[in-house]
Design a protein around this motif. Structure first.
Motif, PDB file in Angstrom:
ATOM      1  N   PRO A 191       0.822  -1.221   0.000  1.00 15.92           N
ATOM      2  CA  PRO A 191       0.000   0.000   0.000  1.00 15.92           C
ATOM      3  C   PRO A 191       0.851   1.265   0.000  1.00 15.92           C
ATOM      4  CG  PRO A 191       0.067  -0.956   2.194  1.00 15.92           C
ATOM      5  CD  PRO A 191       0.749  -1.942   1.286  1.00 15.92           C
ATOM      6  N   THR A 192       0.320   2.307  -0.633  1.00 22.44           N
ATOM      7  CA  THR A 192       1.011   3.606  -0.668  1.00 22.44           C
ATOM      8  C   THR A 192       0.185   4.714  -0.023  1.00 22.44           C
ATOM      9  OG1 THR A 192       0.133   4.145  -2.858  1.00 22.44           O
ATOM     10  CG2 THR A 192       2.244   2.976  -2.777  1.00 22.44           C
ATOM     11  N   THR A 193      -1.105   4.468   0.186  1.00 22.51           N
ATOM     12  CA  THR A 193      -1.977   5.424   0.873  1.00 22.51           C
ATOM     13  C   THR A 193      -2.637   4.717   2.049  1.00 22.51           C
ATOM     14  OG1 THR A 193      -3.989   4.914  -0.374  1.00 22.51           O
ATOM     15  CG2 THR A 193      -2.457   6.538  -1.345  1.00 22.51           C
ATOM     16  N   GLU A 196      -5.387   2.486   0.855  1.00 22.89           N
ATOM     17  CA  GLU A 196      -4.836   1.230   0.344  1.00 22.89           C
ATOM     18  C   GLU A 196      -4.362   0.329   1.485  1.00 22.89           C
ATOM     19  OE1 GLU A 196      -1.753   2.186  -2.397  1.00 22.89           O
ATOM     20  OE2 GLU A 196      -3.102   3.057  -3.888  1.00 22.89           O
ATOM     21  N   TYR A 197      -3.858   0.934   2.542  1.00 18.14           N
ATOM     22  CA  TYR A 197      -3.389   0.167   3.699  1.00 18.14           C
ATOM     23  C   TYR A 197      -4.547  -0.602   4.331  1.00 18.14           C
ATOM     24  CZ  TYR A 197      -0.827  -0.640   8.118  1.00 18.14           C
ATOM     25  OH  TYR A 197      -0.200  -1.198   9.208  1.00 18.14           O
ATOM     26  N   GLN A 199      -7.345  -1.436   2.829  1.00 20.06           N
ATOM     27  CA  GLN A 199      -7.784  -2.454   1.884  1.00 20.06           C
ATOM     28  C   GLN A 199      -6.816  -3.632   1.859  1.00 20.06           C
ATOM     29  OE1 GLN A 199     -10.777  -2.466   0.204  1.00 20.06           O
ATOM     30  NE2 GLN A 199     -10.163  -4.576  -0.186  1.00 20.06           N
ATOM     31  N   ALA A 200      -5.519  -3.344   1.970  1.00 18.57           N
ATOM     32  CA  ALA A 200      -4.528  -4.420   2.000  1.00 18.57           C
ATOM     33  C   ALA A 200      -4.759  -5.320   3.205  1.00 18.57           C
ATOM     34  CB  ALA A 200      -3.115  -3.843   2.028  1.00 18.57           C
ATOM     35  N   PRO A 323       2.463   4.916   4.124  1.00 15.59           N
ATOM     36  CA  PRO A 323       1.232   5.361   3.462  1.00 15.59           C
ATOM     37  C   PRO A 323       0.954   6.830   3.786  1.00 15.59           C
ATOM     38  CG  PRO A 323       0.898   3.245   4.545  1.00 15.59           C
ATOM     39  CD  PRO A 323       2.227   3.762   5.016  1.00 15.59           C
TER      40      PRO A 323
END
Length: 464
Positions: A191-193, A196-197, A199-200, A323
């Motif tokens: 993840p980069t945001t 996204e973290y 969701q990961a 993130p």
């Protein structure tokens, strides 16, 4: 500073030594008298030292410092200075040293000439009517300001352009340390945001991973007490040495609310744990691969080495940028320390030379990084090809400084309170209750704001 294991080849930082004129045999003539400091070059002639003095005929400056490798740094300084010698004592690590320093301040005697202090405690020694640290701007600190990152300098100046209560020596850029093998096994992207973290974390669970994407720990001076809020540009405290009697406190901002709601949600969704750092549970989860990521400062590698990848079959540790909330997110830092001159220094000008000169040339920075587990605050080191291209065996040969150095360089600083230990004591249990027990976020932040404000007023501070 905290623990970090690193190494650097000889770096071209000779300009640092050249610009730090006070660390040589000279120094600004008359600076001591102009600043009104103490001037007794022979007061430490009989001082007891842990180290062996190289030149017994030279003036001695006493130093309390605790970073690993400081003995080697002191020896290097003493070997390269004919007229000045450092007399070093390890008076305790972190809080133990601060307790002794506070006792010496109350007694009016017993403090060293120079002392290692973490950034977050500097304010408590200069905030009152009686200051216990010397303003090094009176001793040429302004001439070396540009050698250090903005964030490191902001930490010793307490947000001022006019004052400097130490010389920064190390910092702690915050990154995302992750288990590459776990993400690879379950086919989840790094993840980069923060969206996204989250969701990961869900994707890992859905793919069969039984651990957590990460951990929320409110204990100590860790990520969730300071850096997480600062990254989202929440200004929890507004305090500078320009007006040390005033403080701004704001825990009820939208930015702070967004951060706490986020971690509360992840815990309630079962995506993160809430183990206090450095506990048995925390180490066990690291050992067992139950944390897929660790959002922490670079120096945590020293602790991870204790876990050691070969104890977990197939473990592959890597580093990535943390993130972010959006393109306006700030770089994060956690930890770091300085060399400060105390008002009990027997010869203030000589003490200032030591503070500015202990870490200033190629060899001293090599010692700081290789032996001292320190992430350097000097721009020239952070920008050097040797440093950036170093491959870290623990992280599978990754060139980690290509990620960490830009974070360190772009960090702008964080305002601590002049009573930061008390602030942590007040905010920690409330933050943890909000995350673990689902306490109302608005009410939690309001209560933190109220408690810290009440304490500040009790101590005589004016609230901005």
């Amino acid at each position: 500073m905290k623990i970090r294991k690193s190494i650097i080849s000889t770096v071209s930082v000779l300009c640092i030594a050249a610009m730090v004129s006070a660390c040589g045999n000279g120094g600004a003539a008359g600076a001591n008298n102009a600043a009104g400091g103490n001037n007794d070059p022979h007061a430490n002639d009989n001082a007891e030292c842990t180290n062996v003095i190289k030149n017994e005929d030279a003036e001695k400056v006493t130093l309390w410092a605790w970073s690993p490798g400081v003995a080697e740094a002191v020896d290097h300084f003493n070997e390269t200075h004919d007229d000045l010698q450092i007399c070093w004592t390890q008076a305790g690590v972190g809080g133990d040293e601060y307790t002794k320093f506070t006792t010496a301040n109350k007694a009016g005697k017993g403090a060293p000439d120079v002392i290692q202090l973490e950034y977050e405690v500097i304010g408590q020694y200069v905030a009152g009517s009686t200051k216990y640290l010397v303003d090094l701007m009176d001793y040429g600190a302004g001439d070396v300001k540009d050698l250090y990152t903005d964030g490191a300098w902001n930490s010793i100046s307490l947000g001022s352009d006019e004052h400097a209560y130490g010389i920064p020596i190390d910092i702690g850029p915050v990154a995302m340390i992750y288990r590459k093998d776990i993400f690879d096994k379950y086919g989840v992207e790094i993840p980069t945001t923060w969206d996204e973290y989250e969701q990961a974390g869900k994707d890992l669970k859905a793919a069969g991973y039984t651990g957590y994407i990460g951990n929320f720990s409110s204990g100590g001076t860790n990520f969730h007490n300071v850096a997480a809020f600062a990254q989202n540009n929440a200004v929890l405290y507004d305090y500078t040495s320009d007006d040390p009697t005033e403080i701004g406190i704001d825990w009820e901002s939208d930015e702070a609310k967004q951060v706490l709601e986020y971690w509360q949600r992840l815990y309630q969704e079962g995506l993160i744990a809430a183990d206090d750092a450095y506990t048995n549970d925390w180490y066990k989860n690291l050992n067992d691969g139950n944390y897929a990521t660790l959002i922490w400062a670079s120096w945590i590698e020293g602790n991870l080495l204790g876990v050691d990848a070969d104890k977990v079959e197939g473990a592959e540790w890597r580093i990535a940028n943390p993130p972010v909330w959006d393109e306006n997110s700030s770089s994060m830092n956690l930890g770091g320390s300085s060399l400060a001159v105390t008002t009990q220094a027997k010869h203030t000008e000589a003490a200032a030379k030591v503070a500015m000169g202990l870490y200033s040339d190629d060899e001293s920075w090599n010692i700081a990084i290789e032996k001292g587990s320190m992430y350097p605050s000097a721009k020239k080191v952070l920008e050097s090809d040797e440093f950036l291209n170093r491959e870290d065996a623990f992280y599978g040969g990754q060139k980690v400084n290509e990620i960490l150095a830009p974070i360190a360089s772009s960090y702008k600083g964080f305002n601590y309170t002049p009573f930061q230990s008390k602030a942590y004591e007040l905010q920690q249990p409330l933050l943890l209750e909000a995350v673990k027990e689902g306490a109302d976020v608005d009410s939690t932040l309001k209560e933190i704001d109220t408690q810290v404000t009440d304490y500040a007023e009790q101590q005589g501070y004016t609230i901005k």
